[in-house]
Design a protein around this motif. Structure first.
Motif, mmCIF file in Angstrom:
data_model
loop_
_atom_site.group_PDB
_atom_site.id
_atom_site.type_symbol
_atom_site.label_atom_id
_atom_site.label_comp_id
_atom_site.label_asym_id
_atom_site.label_seq_id
_atom_site.Cartn_x
_atom_site.Cartn_y
_atom_site.Cartn_z
ATOM 1 N N HIS A 136 11.887 -1.057 -0.361
ATOM 2 C CA HIS A 136 11.047 -2.205 -0.700
ATOM 3 C C HIS A 136 11.706 -3.477 -0.221
ATOM 4 C CE1 HIS A 136 8.441 0.371 -2.989
ATOM 5 N NE2 HIS A 136 9.455 0.823 -3.675
ATOM 6 N N ASP A 137 10.896 -4.484 0.056
ATOM 7 C CA ASP A 137 11.457 -5.717 0.584
ATOM 8 C C ASP A 137 11.808 -6.714 -0.505
ATOM 9 O OD1 ASP A 137 9.098 -6.903 -0.253
ATOM 10 O OD2 ASP A 137 8.149 -6.713 1.703
ATOM 11 N N ASN A 138 11.504 -6.399 -1.737
ATOM 12 C CA ASN A 138 11.799 -7.339 -2.800
ATOM 13 C C ASN A 138 13.286 -7.312 -3.129
ATOM 14 O OD1 ASN A 138 11.090 -4.648 -3.825
ATOM 15 N ND2 ASN A 138 11.769 -5.481 -5.786
ATOM 16 N N GLN B 233 15.753 -12.415 9.872
ATOM 17 C CA GLN B 233 15.225 -13.709 9.449
ATOM 18 C C GLN B 233 13.825 -13.960 9.996
ATOM 19 O OE1 GLN B 233 18.354 -16.539 10.334
ATOM 20 N NE2 GLN B 233 19.660 -15.737 8.687
ATOM 21 N N LEU B 234 13.502 -13.392 11.145
ATOM 22 C CA LEU B 234 12.111 -13.431 11.609
ATOM 23 C C LEU B 234 11.208 -12.650 10.657
ATOM 24 C CD1 LEU B 234 12.444 -12.972 15.481
ATOM 25 C CD2 LEU B 234 11.500 -14.970 14.296
ATOM 26 N N SER B 235 11.786 -11.656 9.965
ATOM 27 C CA SER B 235 11.033 -10.877 8.985
ATOM 28 C C SER B 235 10.814 -11.662 7.698
ATOM 29 C CB SER B 235 11.783 -9.580 8.638
ATOM 30 O OG SER B 235 12.171 -8.877 9.785
ATOM 31 N N GLU B 236 11.771 -12.499 7.374
ATOM 32 C CA GLU B 236 11.740 -13.200 6.093
ATOM 33 C C GLU B 236 11.005 -14.540 6.155
ATOM 34 O OE1 GLU B 236 15.984 -11.399 4.429
ATOM 35 O OE2 GLU B 236 15.953 -13.349 5.430
ATOM 36 N N VAL B 237 10.897 -15.110 7.339
ATOM 37 C CA VAL B 237 10.271 -16.425 7.472
ATOM 38 C C VAL B 237 8.755 -16.282 7.506
ATOM 39 C CG1 VAL B 237 10.235 -16.470 10.004
ATOM 40 C CG2 VAL B 237 10.506 -18.612 8.732
ATOM 41 N N SER B 238 8.068 -17.224 6.933
ATOM 42 C CA SER B 238 6.601 -17.197 6.955
ATOM 43 C C SER B 238 6.089 -17.778 8.270
ATOM 44 C CB SER B 238 6.032 -18.010 5.789
ATOM 45 O OG SER B 238 6.300 -19.391 5.977
ATOM 46 N N ALA B 239 4.842 -17.504 8.568
ATOM 47 C CA ALA B 239 4.240 -18.054 9.777
ATOM 48 C C ALA B 239 4.227 -19.573 9.727
ATOM 49 C CB ALA B 239 2.829 -17.494 9.955
ATOM 50 N N ARG C 40 -2.368 -9.889 6.881
ATOM 51 C CA ARG C 40 -1.832 -11.013 6.129
ATOM 52 C C ARG C 40 -0.359 -11.234 6.482
ATOM 53 N NH1 ARG C 40 -2.369 -9.918 0.061
ATOM 54 N NH2 ARG C 40 -1.395 -7.961 0.766
ATOM 55 N N ASP C 41 0.067 -12.481 6.367
ATOM 56 C CA ASP C 41 1.449 -12.813 6.706
ATOM 57 C C ASP C 41 2.427 -12.029 5.825
ATOM 58 O OD1 ASP C 41 3.159 -14.279 8.426
ATOM 59 O OD2 ASP C 41 3.640 -15.650 6.785
ATOM 60 N N VAL C 42 2.073 -11.849 4.557
ATOM 61 C CA VAL C 42 2.957 -11.111 3.651
ATOM 62 C C VAL C 42 3.065 -9.648 4.055
ATOM 63 C CG1 VAL C 42 1.120 -10.561 1.983
ATOM 64 C CG2 VAL C 42 3.515 -10.709 1.209
#
Length: 587
Positions: free
Chosen positions: A39-41, A464-470, A511-513
């Motif tokens: 999980h990513d949380n 960090q590309l995974s964690e940053v929002s659009a 979705r971005d999430v």
């Protein structure tokens, strides 16, 4: 605008020398072998501990083996199928007309200490209650001082091409196979001790491994498993006070280190060199016998009565080797010594030595200081795979007809296409791309070229590309995202970012999430960087195994942000002293 199409093939290998032709087999699966279901949380320590103790298969803890006297292995299948070396004894010699030599481990001199144990392996594969690892009996069983019931310890005879040249007989010079264990799921695993003393294949060596290399092997084999990369596994690490003399960098500076033994497992330890030695020695009957055994035991999709079974075997190994190396590249892993004797016939990662995970993205990264010419640099691994598979085809040559030999060449010519397709799939997933668009390869290559120019960190740039929002990407808001800050210093970053955001915007109903979730599950936050291993090794050599334990725990959940890992700086910019680290073949 700069266009890297003809400059790079994902900036990973100089693939212009490859010729893409007919491919007999290609698996386009992107399932569990390259994705994690972590999980990513952000997980608390209690959540991680709960996850750790969960069995990977449905078995009550009360059914685990609590008494090591009840643990049994079998060598019957190997001994009945293959001739055993007629000469006994652990003295070095040239061995002929056999696959194995009987060889008794040399017990480590005490006192012995358990430095680490993998609960996932101990309970999930070996059916043992983890509590047994705290016993004196386990220390002896896992270090060569006592043999499990049914064991007839064997050392495997093989050869290999080392750094491009045929080295002749090599073999298990410090490893003893204890036998095969069939667990309650019906899986068959071959148990092996590494560092357990001399064998007929030790040459001038002492048959020992030292703490530093053993810590690295234990941690990395388990870390690679949890990254989703096919690998051997490690059950335990036992250290001793036995003095072992080593010239770490082959420069005349001899030091006294301490011996250690890793109990490791694989479905099979046969490698390309296992076949090469038989072919080179003209032992054709034994070559066929070993091939038939490997196919029957490990390649269930191949009909043993099929006239082209050896060709089908070769096609599968070519395919799976391409997939394995692509997976190495997707996590920035450099094996360090890609000799044919270190390449598994089952296409799993084996024989961890002077490996390294890239920090700054650099296709010329060489983790092994003994590799003066950079033959096994991270960016050369696909080419080396091609070389090794060519040597495998030559080893198979005597048992193939002329027509089959020509077909084998066609199969090998398709290797580059398989590799490039797999790399494309993996890096698309790392960027969260869905579907297929014509310029996806350009987008990936463009990013990697910028990373190379700016020396951006490989692991953390993708993470960090995974964690940053659009929206953060659009605003270039990279607060506390050090790897993206480095990347954004490139003069063409804005151009790349515009292309990337536009590509993401065309993914309807994504979705971005959801994009972030997918990317976090394939882009680890933690890998076993050499400085992290070195820090744990220095403590282990002082009998402090706390960081070995911490790293083992953290790297079992590489895709999950963990408070203890953040406090230890495992996702931070590497310390300055890390740049001075060197790793060699000496262990």
């Amino acid at each position: 605008m700069w266009r890297p199409y003809h400059v790079l093939v994902f900036a990973l290998v100089a693939a212009s020398s490859f010729t893409s032709v007919h491919v007999l087999e290609f698996c386009q699966s992107t399932d569990h072998d390259c994705h994690s279901d972590s999980h990513d949380n952000k997980a608390s320590n209690s959540q991680l501990s709960l996850h750790t103790v969960k069995s990977r298969w449905n078995m009550s803890v009360s059914n685990l083996i609590k008494d090591l006297e009840q643990f049994r292995v079998s060598c019957k299948k190997l001994i009945e199928v293959f001739p055993i070396d007629e000469i006994r004894g652990n003295f070095a010699r040239s061995v002929k007309n056999c696959i194995f030599s009987q060889s008794i481990p040399t017990p480590l001199k005490g006192p012995l200490r358990l430095a680490a144990a993998s609960k996932d392996v101990i309970e999930g594969i070996l059916d043992l209650d983890e509590a047994v690892t705290q016993s004196d009996d386990f220390l002896h069983y896992a270090s060569g001082g006592r043999l499990p019931s049914g064991s007839v310890p064997l050392a495997h005879r093989y050869g290999g091409h080392q750094f491009g040249f045929w080295a002749g007989q090599l073999g298990d010079g410090r490893a003893h196979s204890l036998g095969q264990y069939t667990n309650r799921k019906g899986e068959v695993w071959e148990l092996q001790l590494k560092g357990s003393g001399k064998t007929p294949y030790s040459r001038s060596g002492d048959g020992r491994a030292v703490i530093r290399s053993s810590v690295r092997e234990f941690l990395c084999s388990e870390a690679m498993h949890f990254l989703g990369v096919p690998t051997s596994r490690a059950a335990s690490l036992i250290v001793s006070d036995e003095p072992v003399i080593r010239d770490k960098f082959y420069n005349g500076n001899v030091n006294v280190e301490r011996g250690a033994v890793v109990l490791r497992l694989a479905k099979s330890w046969f490698r390309i060199g296992s076949l090469e030695i038989l072919s080179q020695s003209g032992e054709m009957d034994l070559l066929r016998k070993l091939l038939n055994f490997v196919i029957d035991e490990h390649f269930s999709s191949i009909n043993s009565d099929e006239p082209d079974k050896y060709l089908a075997f070769y096609s599968t190994v070519v395919n799976e080797t391409a997939h394995l190396i692509a997976q190495w590249m997707s996590v920035g892993f450099a094996h360090g010594v890609c000799n044919t004797d270190n390449f598994s016939l089952l296409s799993i990662t084996i024989d961890y030595g002077p490996f390294g995970f890239m920090e700054s993205y650099n296709p010329s990264f060489v983790p092994n200081t003994s590799d003066d010419e950079g033959r096994y640099s991270v960016g050369a691994q696909a080419d080396v795979g091609l070389f090794n598979l060519e040597k495998l085809s030559l080893a198979l040559g005597p048992v193939l007809s002329k027509q089959q030999q020509n077909a084998a060449k066609m199969i090998l010519n398709g290797y580059a296409r398989i590799y490039q397709m797999r790399i494309h799939q993996l890096f698309k997933a790392k960027l969260g791309l869905l579907g297929e668009e014509e310029d996806d390869g350009y987008l990936i290559a463009f990013l990697l070229k910028m990373m190379e120019d700016t020396r951006s960190d490989f692991t953390m740039t993708f993470r960090q590309l995974s964690e940053v929002s659009a929206q953060q990407l659009h605003n270039r808001n990279f607060t506390q995202m050090w790897a993206l800050e480095d990347l954004s210093s490139h003069k063409l970053f804005s151009d790349w970012l515009s292309i990337y955001l536009l590509r993401l915007s065309r993914q309807l109903h994504d979705r971005d999430v959801d994009r972030q979730h997918r990317m976090k599950n394939v882009n680890p936050r933690y890998v076993l960087r050499n400085w992290m291993a070195e820090s744990a090794i220095r403590k282990a050599e002082m009998n402090d195994f706390s960081e070995v334990e911490l790293l083992h725990h953290i790297l079992s959940f590489p895709f999950v942000t963990q408070e203890t890992a953040e406090e230890a700086g495992y996702a931070a910019r590497p310390p300055q002293w890390a740049q001075r680290l060197k790793v060699s073949c000496s262990s």
